[in-house]
Scaffold this motif. Structure first.
Motif, PDB file in Angstrom:
ATOM      1  N   GLY A 230       0.804  -1.216   0.000  1.00  8.76           N
ATOM      2  CA  GLY A 230       0.000   0.000   0.000  1.00  8.76           C
ATOM      3  C   GLY A 230       0.832   1.259   0.000  1.00  8.76           C
ATOM      4  N   MET A 231       2.052   1.202   0.563  1.00  5.39           N
ATOM      5  CA  MET A 231       2.931   2.376   0.587  1.00  5.39           C
ATOM      6  C   MET A 231       3.394   2.772  -0.810  1.00  5.39           C
ATOM      7  SD  MET A 231       5.369   1.663   3.912  1.00  5.39           S
ATOM      8  CE  MET A 231       6.300   3.178   3.611  1.00  5.39           C
ATOM      9  N   LEU A 232       3.352   1.863  -1.784  1.00  7.53           N
ATOM     10  CA  LEU A 232       3.885   2.159  -3.110  1.00  7.53           C
ATOM     11  C   LEU A 232       3.118   3.275  -3.800  1.00  7.53           C
ATOM     12  CD1 LEU A 232       4.590  -1.468  -4.372  1.00  7.53           C
ATOM     13  CD2 LEU A 232       6.140   0.116  -3.233  1.00  7.53           C
ATOM     14  N   LYS A 233       1.868   3.491  -3.420  1.00  6.23           N
ATOM     15  CA  LYS A 233       1.069   4.577  -4.025  1.00  6.23           C
ATOM     16  C   LYS A 233       1.582   5.938  -3.588  1.00  6.23           C
ATOM     17  CE  LYS A 233      -3.731   6.098  -4.633  1.00  6.23           C
ATOM     18  NZ  LYS A 233      -3.702   6.037  -6.106  1.00  6.23           N
ATOM     19  N   GLY A 234       2.186   6.001  -2.416  1.00  8.07           N
ATOM     20  CA  GLY A 234       2.746   7.251  -1.904  1.00  8.07           C
ATOM     21  C   GLY A 234       3.434   6.979  -0.582  1.00  8.07           C
ATOM     22  N   ASN A 235       4.772   6.834  -0.612  1.00  3.81           N
ATOM     23  CA  ASN A 235       5.508   6.419   0.588  1.00  3.81           C
ATOM     24  C   ASN A 235       5.251   7.324   1.779  1.00  3.81           C
ATOM     25  OD1 ASN A 235       6.688   4.114  -0.423  1.00  3.81           O
ATOM     26  ND2 ASN A 235       8.499   5.182  -1.200  1.00  3.81           N
ATOM     27  N   SER A 236       5.360   8.604   1.562  1.00  3.53           N
ATOM     28  CA  SER A 236       5.199   9.538   2.677  1.00  3.53           C
ATOM     29  C   SER A 236       3.737   9.647   3.121  1.00  3.53           C
ATOM     30  CB  SER A 236       5.733  10.918   2.284  1.00  3.53           C
ATOM     31  OG  SER A 236       7.101  10.866   1.986  1.00  3.53           O
ATOM     32  N   TYR A 237       2.830   9.712   2.144  1.00  6.07           N
ATOM     33  CA  TYR A 237       1.420   9.894   2.471  1.00  6.07           C
ATOM     34  C   TYR A 237       0.863   8.698   3.235  1.00  6.07           C
ATOM     35  CZ  TYR A 237      -3.395  11.500   1.844  1.00  6.07           C
ATOM     36  OH  TYR A 237      -4.678  11.941   2.068  1.00  6.07           O
ATOM     37  N   TYR A 238       1.309   7.493   2.881  1.00  6.05           N
ATOM     38  CA  TYR A 238       0.811   6.286   3.542  1.00  6.05           C
ATOM     39  C   TYR A 238       1.872   5.676   4.466  1.00  6.05           C
ATOM     40  CZ  TYR A 238      -2.894   6.638   0.076  1.00  6.05           C
ATOM     41  OH  TYR A 238      -3.937   7.088  -0.691  1.00  6.05           O
ATOM     42  N   ASN A 239       2.735   6.526   5.006  1.00  4.94           N
ATOM     43  CA  ASN A 239       3.762   6.069   5.951  1.00  4.94           C
ATOM     44  C   ASN A 239       3.094   5.559   7.222  1.00  4.94           C
ATOM     45  OD1 ASN A 239       5.843   5.788   7.787  1.00  4.94           O
ATOM     46  ND2 ASN A 239       6.832   7.729   7.286  1.00  4.94           N
ATOM     47  N   PRO A 240       3.229   4.269   7.564  1.00  8.30           N
ATOM     48  CA  PRO A 240       2.546   3.740   8.749  1.00  8.30           C
ATOM     49  C   PRO A 240       3.106   4.243  10.069  1.00  8.30           C
ATOM     50  CG  PRO A 240       3.975   2.078   7.802  1.00  8.30           C
ATOM     51  CD  PRO A 240       3.990   3.229   6.854  1.00  8.30           C
ATOM     52  N   VAL A 241       4.274   4.888  10.038  1.00  6.25           N
ATOM     53  CA  VAL A 241       4.884   5.392  11.272  1.00  6.25           C
ATOM     54  C   VAL A 241       4.291   6.744  11.650  1.00  6.25           C
ATOM     55  CG1 VAL A 241       7.049   6.071  12.388  1.00  6.25           C
ATOM     56  CG2 VAL A 241       7.009   4.123  10.810  1.00  6.25           C
ATOM     57  N   ILE A 242       4.188   7.641  10.686  1.00  7.74           N
ATOM     58  CA  ILE A 242       3.710   8.996  11.008  1.00  7.74           C
ATOM     59  C   ILE A 242       2.271   9.230  10.549  1.00  7.74           C
ATOM     60  CG2 ILE A 242       6.034   9.970  10.976  1.00  7.74           C
ATOM     61  CD1 ILE A 242       5.505  11.029   8.194  1.00  7.74           C
ATOM     62  N   ASN A 243       1.754   8.384   9.656  1.00  8.39           N
ATOM     63  CA  ASN A 243       0.360   8.499   9.197  1.00  8.39           C
ATOM     64  C   ASN A 243      -0.351   7.148   9.319  1.00  8.39           C
ATOM     65  OD1 ASN A 243       0.589  11.274   8.348  1.00  8.39           O
ATOM     66  ND2 ASN A 243       1.717  10.561   6.549  1.00  8.39           N
ATOM     67  N   PRO A 244      -0.508   6.639  10.533  1.00  5.71           N
ATOM     68  CA  PRO A 244      -1.079   5.286  10.687  1.00  5.71           C
ATOM     69  C   PRO A 244      -2.509   5.153  10.200  1.00  5.71           C
ATOM     70  CG  PRO A 244      -0.872   6.396  12.815  1.00  5.71           C
ATOM     71  CD  PRO A 244      -0.156   7.259  11.827  1.00  5.71           C
ATOM     72  N   GLU A 245      -3.330   6.198  10.337  1.00  6.21           N
ATOM     73  CA  GLU A 245      -4.723   6.096   9.899  1.00  6.21           C
ATOM     74  C   GLU A 245      -4.824   5.948   8.380  1.00  6.21           C
ATOM     75  OE1 GLU A 245      -6.928   9.356  11.417  1.00  6.21           O
ATOM     76  OE2 GLU A 245      -6.729   8.755  13.526  1.00  6.21           O
ATOM     77  N   ARG A 246      -4.054   6.774   7.659  1.00  2.26           N
ATOM     78  CA  ARG A 246      -4.053   6.651   6.200  1.00  2.26           C
ATOM     79  C   ARG A 246      -3.508   5.285   5.778  1.00  2.26           C
ATOM     80  NH1 ARG A 246      -0.954  12.281   4.903  1.00  2.26           N
ATOM     81  NH2 ARG A 246      -2.527  13.745   5.684  1.00  2.26           N
TER      82      ARG A 246
END
Length: 793
Positions: A230-246
């Motif tokens: 899922g991170m491949l769509k946008g590493n920063s936007y879907y970063n599970p460390v700083i953006n867990p909800e997304r």
């Protein structure tokens, strides 16, 4: 232009227009009333033009050879002289794993989300591309790139580019077709998963699995696989460390896609989508290797060599054979860590580091605080100096961290073979992960008394003899600007004559200063540069005799190597040869011919008086504490306020030197005993030589030159030594494996970092309890060099 000429040009132009008009009229008529033939030509021209456009772009895309090269990409391997792996030069923090070692859930999630027709197309999914184009034209922008197209972008960003243009998309499609021609579908998936970035300097699925879930890629479960894909769509936007909800929402979309295309049962999805992320985050750092500071310096040199010879250190599989001996390197590392830990406990007690420098000098501690970015930020917010200092003084955590950083003991060590200049061991700091700053080649510090041999060498070159004397008296030397330099020793002037041999053995500042006056600072500086101090600036002033100009440890050890080599300078050597991945030699680096910068007679006299430093002077603990009985010579060094401790020891087969101090030269050990080079730096060299002699990596029986016996007693001693060596011959050193006998480099196993155990017969080194009186070394100078400011790593 003349009027006649203008008329001629006007007539020619008018005639040309008249000729063109009929053709233009006929073309306009055919456009208004096209025939069937015109329709056919137009229909054929459009794809022909497109095909021509594609053909023009093909040469500007990666060739088949480049694709195959990327498939077998190999980083440069750095090997020691005895065949051990020291480092690999990788462009990124990546560990390649085979597709069979990756969890199948990862592959299912990737195909379902990014390219569900992956196994049906040949690089370009025309159906998906057309669908994406229609959605984009209608205002709902969608991506239509296949996994192969994405791989093309990842592998060749410079050739394809990132701009949103038709040209980029065509080049991407061409490269994707080429990749499909070279790679199998499984190889495409493996290459893609090993090259895609996942933030935090983690490249590839293996490093991503370790970074976010603390496990290998083969052990990822369904939800963890979906999270990473899922991170491949946008590493920063879907970063599970700083953006867990997304990241959670995106993970569930991936799981839904897996259900849609038959990779996951609907019932499993209902339970999995309610699970939390359960991220176990930890940054992955590259292993420092056996000789990290050496490798760091070598990388710079190798990049320049590769650029000049059209090689890539990250992909061409170069094998670099270095001069480092992994056994000596391990011994040097152990010696630096062991002595550094001893001195760190002393520094902690002296400064009260764990309590925030409560035992330190208040003014200096306040200076430390004022140099921090936190203090500057507080002042920018409007706080006065007093208010800011009170705030930070009350912050125990801040003060403890600041003080521990400032009072962290540092050391550097270098050993080389004086016969050929080959570097055998290089330790740039106590711990590379804590302090990557290299105290061997980057740090410039005042060398103190270790600089004195250049003064004595210049004097011997002018005809002085070791038994010449100078009066131990007060010395006053006028300097530019009206200052007076008054070098001192620990004891007051005795008024007695002192030989040059005793002057260097007992490190007499007043004797050395007088000798400097006789020789001249310019000649001393010239000799020092000739012997190896070639990069640092030397101030041509009288105080240079006592080491006031900062230099590097590498320069000093190289210069002492010149002494040990009979006055012949050989610049330090890092590499013996470079091979390709097949073992073919690309470059061979033969030992350079020595340049005679000091006469052999003067070098022998200098070496002889430096033996007395070890036998009865400031370096006697080499004999008394470490039991080294070989033919060795050396010199200790201590700078003002004990800011720097030095010691360099010479053996016919090895010259080794150590520096000890702090990154900030305002910080010292605050001990007249431990701050001296004889007690701070000497134990590192002594421990190293003790281990190397016991391991028989150097031969204790080897001598620089055969000395002439002095008198009857000296002759008796020489005969007794010869009889003892004949009766108890030393075992030869174990042979070093030859490079040609090694298997092909591409199959060489990766050797794990594991320092060898100390020899079993080596007893635990006792604390410093000298068995014979030790000579105290005086402070080197009362003139502070401008270089005593803090050093910035």
């Amino acid at each position: 232009m003349k009027h006649a000429d203008v008329s001629v040009v006007r007539d020619l132009f008018a005639r040309s227009i008249a000729r063109i008009k009929p053709y233009a009229a006929r073309a306009l008529t055919r456009l208004r009333h096209p025939t069937r033939r015109d329709f056919a030509w137009t229909a054929a021209a459009v794809p022909a033009l497109v095909l021509l456009y594609v053909l023009i772009l093909i040469p500007f895309t990666p060739g088949i050879g480049d694709l195959r090269k990327a498939k077998v990409e190999q980083p440069a391997q750095i090997l020691s002289a005895d065949g051990k792996l020291l480092a690999e030069f990788k462009p990124t923090n990546r560990e390649w794993v085979k597709l069979a070692d990756v969890s199948p859930h990862v592959v299912d999630a990737l195909v379902a989300t990014e390219d569900h027709r992956f196994y049906q197309h040949h690089g370009l999914d025309f159906r998906r591309t057309a669908s994406a184009a229609l959605h984009t034209f209608s205002g709902n922008r969608q991506g239509g790139s296949t996994i192969t197209q994405q791989l093309a972008r990842n592998l060749y960003p410079d050739d394809i580019g990132r701009s949103q243009t038709i040209t980029r998309k065509v080049k991407e499609a061409i490269t994707a077709f080429k990749i499909e021609a070279v790679y199998t579908k499984e190889e495409i998936l493996e290459t893609y998963l090993n090259t895609v970035p996942f933030l935090y300097n983690a490249y590839g699925i293996e490093m991503a699995a370790r970074t976010y879930f603390d496990k290998s890629a083969g052990k990822l479960d369904v939800t963890e696989s979906a999270t990473l894909i899922g991170m491949l769509k946008g590493n920063s936007y879907y970063n599970p460390v700083i953006n867990p909800e997304r990241a959670l929402q995106r993970r569930n979309i991936v799981l839904a896609q897996m259900v849609k295309f038959g990779h996951l049962a609907p019932s499993a999805y209902e339970s999995l989508k309610r699970r939390p992320l359960r991220v176990d985050f930890e940054r992955q750092l590259e292993a420092p290797g056996r000789a990290p500071h050496f490798a760091q310096q070598l990388r710079k040199w190798l990049i320049a060599w590769a650029d000049d010879n059209d090689y890539n250190i990250y992909s061409d599989g170069l094998v670099v054979r270095t001069t480092i001996d992994s056994r000596l390197q391990a011994m040097a590392t152990q010696a630096v860590v062991w002595q550094g830990n001893q001195l760190q406990s002393i520094a902690n007690a002296a400064w009260g580091a764990h309590a925030g420098c409560n035992a330190g000098n208040a003014d200096l501690v306040h200076a430390f605080v004022r140099e921090t970015p936190e203090y500057r930020a507080a002042r920018d917010m409007g706080l006065t100096d007093d208010d800011a200092m009170k705030r930070f003084a009350s912050d125990r955590g801040f003060m403890r961290t600041l003080c521990e950083n400032k009072t962290r003991m540092q050391a550097g060590f270098l050993a080389l073979d004086p016969r050929n200049g080959q570097i055998r061991a290089w330790v740039g700091s106590r711990d590379f992960s804590q302090d990557p700053f290299d105290h061997v080649s980057q740090a410039r510090r005042q060398p103190g008394s270790t600089f004195k041999p250049f003064v004595y060498g210049a004097a011997f070159a002018q005809g002085s003899k070791p038994e010449d004397t100078l009066i131990d008296q007060a010395v006053e030397i006028p300097l530019a600007g009206g200052e007076i330099w008054r070098p001192t020793d620990d004891a007051p002037p005795s008024g007695r004559p002192v030989t040059l041999r005793d002057g260097i053995a007992y490190s007499k500042n007043r004797i050395t200063a007088q000798l400097m006056q006789n020789v001249g600072p310019a000649k001393v500086a010239r000799l020092a540069r000739g012997m190896g101090v070639r990069d640092s600036r030397l101030d041509v002033v009288p105080s240079l005799a006592l080491g006031t100009s900062p230099v590097t440890l590498k320069e000093m050890v190289a210069a002492y190597g010149t002494i040990a080599n009979g006055g012949g300078r050989i610049d330090p050597v890092l590499v013996t040869r470079i091979e390709d991945r097949k073992g073919e030699v690309l470059a061979q680096f033969e030992p350079a011919k020595p340049e005679q910068v000091l006469s052999a007679e003067a070098a022998q006299e200098l070496l002889d008086v430096m033996r007395d430093v070890i036998n009865r002077g400031t370096g006697t603990s080499i004999r008394s504490r470490f039991g080294i009985r070989g033919d060795v010579a050396g010199k200790t060094g201590t700078t003002q306020d004990n800011a720097d401790g030095w010691f360099i020891l010479m053996h016919p087969q090895l010259v080794a030197g150590a520096w000890v101090g702090f990154n900030d030269s305002r910080v010292t050990l605050r001990s007249d005993y431990w701050g001296q080079g004889a007690h701070s730096a000497l134990p590192i060299v002594g421990d190293f030589f003790q281990r190397s002699l016991r391991s028989r990596l150097i031969d204790q029986r080897v001598r620089f030159v055969k000395e002439e016996p002095h008198g009857t007693f000296g002759a008796w001693i020489a005969d007794a030594r010869a009889w003892f060596d004949k009766l108890f011959p030393a075992k030869p050193a174990p042979p070093v494996p030859q490079a040609k006998a090694r298997p092909p480099v591409r199959h060489a196993p990766v050797v794990q970092q594991e320092a060898p155990e100390a020899p079993s017969e080596a007893p635990e080194l006792p604390p410093i309890i000298p068995s014979m009186p030790e000579v105290t070394e005086p402070a080197e100078t009362s003139i502070k060099s401008p270089a005593s400011a803090p050093e910035t790593p």
